[in-house]
Design a protein around this motif. Sequence first.
Motif, PDB file in Angstrom:
ATOM      1  N   UNK A 142      -1.491   6.512   6.059  1.00  0.00           N
ATOM      2  CA  UNK A 142      -1.626   5.302   4.776  1.00  0.00           C
ATOM      3  C   UNK A 142      -2.319   5.118   4.022  1.00  0.00           C
ATOM      4  N   UNK A 143      -2.743   5.660   3.068  1.00  0.00           N
ATOM      5  CA  UNK A 143      -4.132   5.531   2.083  1.00  0.00           C
ATOM      6  C   UNK A 143      -4.786   4.449   2.454  1.00  0.00           C
ATOM      7  N   UNK A 144      -6.037   4.317   1.920  1.00  0.00           N
ATOM      8  CA  UNK A 144      -7.439   2.786   2.442  1.00  0.00           C
ATOM      9  C   UNK A 144      -7.744   2.709   1.264  1.00  0.00           C
TER      10      UNK A 144
ATOM     11  N   UNK B 277      -6.981  -4.753  -4.159  1.00  0.00           N
ATOM     12  CA  UNK B 277      -7.041  -6.032  -3.495  1.00  0.00           C
ATOM     13  C   UNK B 277      -7.634  -6.021  -2.020  1.00  0.00           C
ATOM     14  N   UNK B 278      -7.817  -4.435  -1.622  1.00  0.00           N
ATOM     15  CA  UNK B 278      -8.397  -4.705  -0.603  1.00  0.00           C
ATOM     16  C   UNK B 278     -10.189  -4.694  -0.472  1.00  0.00           C
ATOM     17  N   UNK B 279      -9.666  -5.800   0.207  1.00  0.00           N
ATOM     18  CA  UNK B 279     -11.402  -6.006   0.600  1.00  0.00           C
ATOM     19  C   UNK B 279     -12.088  -5.034   2.035  1.00  0.00           C
TER      20      UNK B 279
ATOM     21  N   UNK C 278       0.553  -1.450   0.079  1.00  0.00           N
ATOM     22  CA  UNK C 278       0.239   0.316  -0.115  1.00  0.00           C
ATOM     23  C   UNK C 278       1.049   1.333   0.181  1.00  0.00           C
ATOM     24  N   UNK C 279       0.452   2.347   0.176  1.00  0.00           N
ATOM     25  CA  UNK C 279       1.006   3.658   0.005  1.00  0.00           C
ATOM     26  C   UNK C 279       1.387   4.200   1.110  1.00  0.00           C
ATOM     27  N   UNK C 280       2.000   5.143   1.352  1.00  0.00           N
ATOM     28  CA  UNK C 280       1.529   6.647   2.576  1.00  0.00           C
ATOM     29  C   UNK C 280       1.899   7.325   1.860  1.00  0.00           C
TER      30      UNK C 280
END
Length: 173
Positions: free
Chosen positions: A81-83, A101-103, A58-60
């Motif tokens: 952190x980006x969600x 990919x994030x649930x 993931x990315x910050x």
Amino acid sequence: MNPAQKLIVLSEQIAGNKLHHLTDEVYIIGRTEDQSICIPDTTVSTQHCELRRNEDGTYNAIDLGSSNGTRINGIKITEQKLLHSDILQVGEIEVMYHNEDENVSAGQNAQTGINLEDTAGGLQIQDMGNVNPLKKGATAGDGKKARLVIYALIALLAIIVAVLAGTFILKLL
């Protein structure tokens, strides 16, 4: 590398590339063409913020001392952190972070918030750049159309008042 991650520009005043696939380790978001992600808007600093990939892929988002600040879901950040589906705001431009990919589950906490301390004494129309067609950065056509609509409404209101006044005067005679 995760090609399922991307930034989607939501702000309408930005023409051109509205989709940025995130595959590199680091991106610099800024106003000039030499940045990894160029957002050519006067409210965006030359080097506004950085996106840095974490170990989990993931990315910050990291603010780089920008003039107008970096926000995630309306909250001013220095690093966060980006969600999936977070709204990253650089200057007055909003982009959405999309991570296939994030649930997203019903138990996930919403990140949206309102920080009243950053409003500097209250919300002003210039703070609502995405809904104000007369703001700096809007195209000339947008402002002309908005003014034309306002003038037409004023003229219509004047006609209605004149007709009502005329009807009232005729009843008095």
